[in-house]
Motif scaffolding. Structure first.
Motif, PDB file in Angstrom:
ATOM      1  N   LEU A  45       0.825  -1.201   0.000  1.00 33.36           N
ATOM      2  CA  LEU A  45       0.000   0.000   0.000  1.00 33.36           C
ATOM      3  C   LEU A  45       0.862   1.256   0.000  1.00 33.36           C
ATOM      4  CD1 LEU A  45      -2.378  -1.216   2.852  1.00 33.36           C
ATOM      5  CD2 LEU A  45      -2.706  -1.519   0.388  1.00 33.36           C
ATOM      6  N   ARG A  46       0.183   2.405  -0.103  1.00 33.13           N
ATOM      7  CA  ARG A  46       0.839   3.721  -0.020  1.00 33.13           C
ATOM      8  C   ARG A  46      -0.034   4.675   0.769  1.00 33.13           C
ATOM      9  NH1 ARG A  46       3.744   5.774  -5.250  1.00 33.13           N
ATOM     10  NH2 ARG A  46       3.429   7.607  -3.996  1.00 33.13           N
ATOM     11  N   GLY A  47       0.618   5.603   1.497  1.00 33.52           N
ATOM     12  CA  GLY A  47      -0.087   6.711   2.134  1.00 33.52           C
ATOM     13  C   GLY A  47      -0.964   6.340   3.314  1.00 33.52           C
ATOM     14  N   LEU A  48      -0.417   5.744   4.335  1.00 34.08           N
ATOM     15  CA  LEU A  48      -1.185   5.281   5.494  1.00 34.08           C
ATOM     16  C   LEU A  48      -1.698   6.421   6.374  1.00 34.08           C
ATOM     17  CD1 LEU A  48      -2.026   2.725   7.145  1.00 34.08           C
ATOM     18  CD2 LEU A  48       0.080   3.086   8.444  1.00 34.08           C
ATOM     19  N   LEU A  49      -2.984   6.372   6.662  1.00 33.32           N
ATOM     20  CA  LEU A  49      -3.629   7.259   7.641  1.00 33.32           C
ATOM     21  C   LEU A  49      -4.427   6.385   8.597  1.00 33.32           C
ATOM     22  CD1 LEU A  49      -5.174  10.050   5.372  1.00 33.32           C
ATOM     23  CD2 LEU A  49      -3.145  10.244   6.805  1.00 33.32           C
ATOM     24  N   CYS A  50      -4.362   6.668   9.885  1.00 33.80           N
ATOM     25  CA  CYS A  50      -5.197   5.966  10.862  1.00 33.80           C
ATOM     26  C   CYS A  50      -6.096   6.989  11.532  1.00 33.80           C
ATOM     27  CB  CYS A  50      -4.343   5.223  11.882  1.00 33.80           C
ATOM     28  SG  CYS A  50      -3.457   3.827  11.141  1.00 33.80           S
ATOM     29  N   GLU A  51      -7.377   6.732  11.477  1.00 34.25           N
ATOM     30  CA  GLU A  51      -8.390   7.672  11.953  1.00 34.25           C
ATOM     31  C   GLU A  51      -8.273   9.010  11.211  1.00 34.25           C
ATOM     32  OE1 GLU A  51     -10.907   6.805  13.946  1.00 34.25           O
ATOM     33  OE2 GLU A  51     -10.065   4.802  14.122  1.00 34.25           O
ATOM     34  N   GLY A  52      -7.845   8.965   9.935  1.00 32.11           N
ATOM     35  CA  GLY A  52      -7.739  10.159   9.107  1.00 32.11           C
ATOM     36  C   GLY A  52      -6.592  11.073   9.480  1.00 32.11           C
ATOM     37  N   ASP A  53      -5.651  10.566  10.260  1.00 30.85           N
ATOM     38  CA  ASP A  53      -4.587  11.384  10.834  1.00 30.85           C
ATOM     39  C   ASP A  53      -3.216  10.839  10.408  1.00 30.85           C
ATOM     40  OD1 ASP A  53      -3.066  13.003  12.517  1.00 30.85           O
ATOM     41  OD2 ASP A  53      -4.268  12.601  14.284  1.00 30.85           O
ATOM     42  N   PRO A  54      -2.247  11.694  10.099  1.00 29.24           N
ATOM     43  CA  PRO A  54      -0.900  11.221   9.781  1.00 29.24           C
ATOM     44  C   PRO A  54      -0.090  10.861  11.033  1.00 29.24           C
ATOM     45  CG  PRO A  54      -0.974  13.590   9.528  1.00 29.24           C
ATOM     46  CD  PRO A  54      -2.370  13.138   9.870  1.00 29.24           C
ATOM     47  N   GLU A  55      -0.762  10.774  12.183  1.00 25.08           N
ATOM     48  CA  GLU A  55      -0.133  10.343  13.433  1.00 25.08           C
ATOM     49  C   GLU A  55      -0.915   9.152  13.978  1.00 25.08           C
ATOM     50  OE1 GLU A  55       1.627  14.463  15.252  1.00 25.08           O
ATOM     51  OE2 GLU A  55      -0.438  13.965  15.748  1.00 25.08           O
ATOM     52  N   LEU A  56      -0.199   8.210  14.582  1.00 24.32           N
ATOM     53  CA  LEU A  56      -0.840   7.064  15.201  1.00 24.32           C
ATOM     54  C   LEU A  56      -1.093   7.394  16.667  1.00 24.32           C
ATOM     55  CD1 LEU A  56      -1.836   4.153  14.880  1.00 24.32           C
ATOM     56  CD2 LEU A  56       0.486   3.391  15.402  1.00 24.32           C
ATOM     57  N   ARG A  57      -2.326   7.216  17.112  1.00 17.93           N
ATOM     58  CA  ARG A  57      -2.708   7.517  18.490  1.00 17.93           C
ATOM     59  C   ARG A  57      -2.558   6.262  19.344  1.00 17.93           C
ATOM     60  NH1 ARG A  57      -8.124  10.587  16.563  1.00 17.93           N
ATOM     61  NH2 ARG A  57      -7.035  12.185  15.376  1.00 17.93           N
ATOM     62  N   LYS A 105      -9.340   2.680  12.855  1.00 15.55           N
ATOM     63  CA  LYS A 105      -9.535   2.475  11.414  1.00 15.55           C
ATOM     64  C   LYS A 105      -8.408   3.142  10.636  1.00 15.55           C
ATOM     65  CE  LYS A 105     -13.026   3.303   7.863  1.00 15.55           C
ATOM     66  NZ  LYS A 105     -14.366   3.893   7.638  1.00 15.55           N
ATOM     67  N   CYS A 106      -7.779   2.372   9.760  1.00 16.78           N
ATOM     68  CA  CYS A 106      -6.701   2.889   8.928  1.00 16.78           C
ATOM     69  C   CYS A 106      -7.090   2.779   7.459  1.00 16.78           C
ATOM     70  CB  CYS A 106      -5.410   2.102   9.184  1.00 16.78           C
ATOM     71  SG  CYS A 106      -4.832   2.195  10.887  1.00 16.78           S
ATOM     72  N   THR A 107      -6.563   3.702   6.659  1.00 18.50           N
ATOM     73  CA  THR A 107      -6.804   3.681   5.220  1.00 18.50           C
ATOM     74  C   THR A 107      -5.492   3.897   4.490  1.00 18.50           C
ATOM     75  OG1 THR A 107      -7.280   6.045   5.169  1.00 18.50           O
ATOM     76  CG2 THR A 107      -9.164   4.574   5.400  1.00 18.50           C
ATOM     77  N   ALA A 108      -5.427   3.391   3.284  1.00 21.09           N
ATOM     78  CA  ALA A 108      -4.265   3.561   2.421  1.00 21.09           C
ATOM     79  C   ALA A 108      -4.728   3.318   0.987  1.00 21.09           C
ATOM     80  CB  ALA A 108      -3.153   2.591   2.821  1.00 21.09           C
ATOM     81  N   ASP A 109      -3.821   3.498   0.050  1.00 21.44           N
ATOM     82  CA  ASP A 109      -4.127   3.255  -1.355  1.00 21.44           C
ATOM     83  C   ASP A 109      -3.355   2.045  -1.846  1.00 21.44           C
ATOM     84  OD1 ASP A 109      -5.857   5.451  -1.708  1.00 21.44           O
ATOM     85  OD2 ASP A 109      -4.147   6.798  -1.952  1.00 21.44           O
ATOM     86  N   SER A 110      -3.971   1.295  -2.754  1.00 23.93           N
ATOM     87  CA  SER A 110      -3.301   0.185  -3.420  1.00 23.93           C
ATOM     88  C   SER A 110      -3.440   0.407  -4.917  1.00 23.93           C
ATOM     89  CB  SER A 110      -3.949  -1.148  -3.025  1.00 23.93           C
ATOM     90  OG  SER A 110      -5.199  -1.303  -3.671  1.00 23.93           O
ATOM     91  N   GLU A 111      -2.826  -0.459  -5.696  1.00 23.42           N
ATOM     92  CA  GLU A 111      -2.974  -0.345  -7.151  1.00 23.42           C
ATOM     93  C   GLU A 111      -4.416  -0.600  -7.567  1.00 23.42           C
ATOM     94  OE1 GLU A 111      -0.121  -2.661  -9.288  1.00 23.42           O
ATOM     95  OE2 GLU A 111       1.574  -1.616  -8.380  1.00 23.42           O
ATOM     96  N   ALA A 112      -5.147  -1.375  -6.747  1.00 25.71           N
ATOM     97  CA  ALA A 112      -6.537  -1.709  -7.071  1.00 25.71           C
ATOM     98  C   ALA A 112      -7.521  -0.652  -6.593  1.00 25.71           C
ATOM     99  CB  ALA A 112      -6.900  -3.054  -6.453  1.00 25.71           C
ATOM    100  N   GLY A 113      -7.090   0.221  -5.686  1.00 26.16           N
ATOM    101  CA  GLY A 113      -7.980   1.244  -5.149  1.00 26.16           C
ATOM    102  C   GLY A 113      -7.724   1.478  -3.675  1.00 26.16           C
ATOM    103  N   SER A 114      -8.663   2.113  -3.017  1.00 26.25           N
ATOM    104  CA  SER A 114      -8.538   2.441  -1.599  1.00 26.25           C
ATOM    105  C   SER A 114      -8.733   1.193  -0.738  1.00 26.25           C
ATOM    106  CB  SER A 114      -9.583   3.499  -1.249  1.00 26.25           C
ATOM    107  OG  SER A 114      -9.471   3.859   0.096  1.00 26.25           O
ATOM    108  N   VAL A 115      -7.970   1.114   0.364  1.00 22.63           N
ATOM    109  CA  VAL A 115      -8.038  -0.022   1.283  1.00 22.63           C
ATOM    110  C   VAL A 115      -8.344   0.510   2.680  1.00 22.63           C
ATOM    111  CG1 VAL A 115      -6.726  -1.914   2.308  1.00 22.63           C
ATOM    112  CG2 VAL A 115      -6.335  -1.291  -0.073  1.00 22.63           C
ATOM    113  N   THR A 116      -9.267  -0.157   3.367  1.00 15.91           N
ATOM    114  CA  THR A 116      -9.618   0.199   4.737  1.00 15.91           C
ATOM    115  C   THR A 116      -9.464  -1.039   5.608  1.00 15.91           C
ATOM    116  OG1 THR A 116     -11.229   1.819   3.957  1.00 15.91           O
ATOM    117  CG2 THR A 116     -11.461   1.072   6.224  1.00 15.91           C
ATOM    118  N   PHE A 117      -8.868  -0.855   6.789  1.00 15.64           N
ATOM    119  CA  PHE A 117      -8.743  -1.969   7.727  1.00 15.64           C
ATOM    120  C   PHE A 117      -8.699  -1.424   9.149  1.00 15.64           C
ATOM    121  CE2 PHE A 117      -4.480  -0.698   6.497  1.00 15.64           C
ATOM    122  CZ  PHE A 117      -3.787  -0.656   7.695  1.00 15.64           C
ATOM    123  N   TYR A 118      -8.974  -2.300  10.093  1.00 17.03           N
ATOM    124  CA  TYR A 118      -8.892  -1.967  11.507  1.00 17.03           C
ATOM    125  C   TYR A 118      -7.619  -2.584  12.072  1.00 17.03           C
ATOM    126  CZ  TYR A 118     -13.669  -0.373  11.094  1.00 17.03           C
ATOM    127  OH  TYR A 118     -14.799   0.312  10.705  1.00 17.03           O
TER     128      TYR A 118
END
Length: 133
Positions: A45-57, A105-118
């Protein structure tokens, strides 16, 4: 007259549900992320955000921490319970155990599209800066 009100309100309601996905902040968009999920599958993946934030809480004891994703090299899930115990290794080589809310909840991008996971759905997350060619 009632018919006209419906036709005026409908486009407004439809446009509210069609918002664009959030923009990935510059500080994380060039990060290369490898997530190993709880079933052992590896996701690039690329560009990880957790809870929409560039910081991990995170939490340790009674104190709350916020660690920039860019400064993290690896997150390893140690135990999943009411919260998730993780070991965080920073780019400076420091390793420390923390707790994370189970449904972070974390989100990132893949070659196939957006990815969401907990966070409770993964075994590990490796983060590195993309090599520019």
């Amino acid at each position: 007259m009632k018919k006209h009100k419906v036709f005026l309100i409908l486009p407004v309601l439809l446009s509210l549900g069609m918002s664009e996905p959030g923009r990935v902040p510059d500080e994380v968009k060039d990060l290369y992320v490898v997530v190993v999920d709880s079933k052992g599958f590896e996701h690039k993946l690329r560009g990880l955000l957790c809870e929409g934030d560039p910081e991990l809480r995170l939490k340790k004891g009674a104190l709350k921490y916020r660690i920039p994703v860019r400064s993290i090299e690896r997150v390893e899930v140690l135990e999943v319970g009411n919260s998730v115990r993780v070991k965080v290794k920073t780019r400076g080589g420091r390793e420390e155990a923390f707790e994370v809310e189970r449904r972070t909840k974390c989100t990132a991008d893949s070659e196939a599209g957006s990815v969401t996971f907990y966070i409770d759905e993964v075994r590990s997350i490796r983060i590195s800066e993309e090599v520019k060619r």
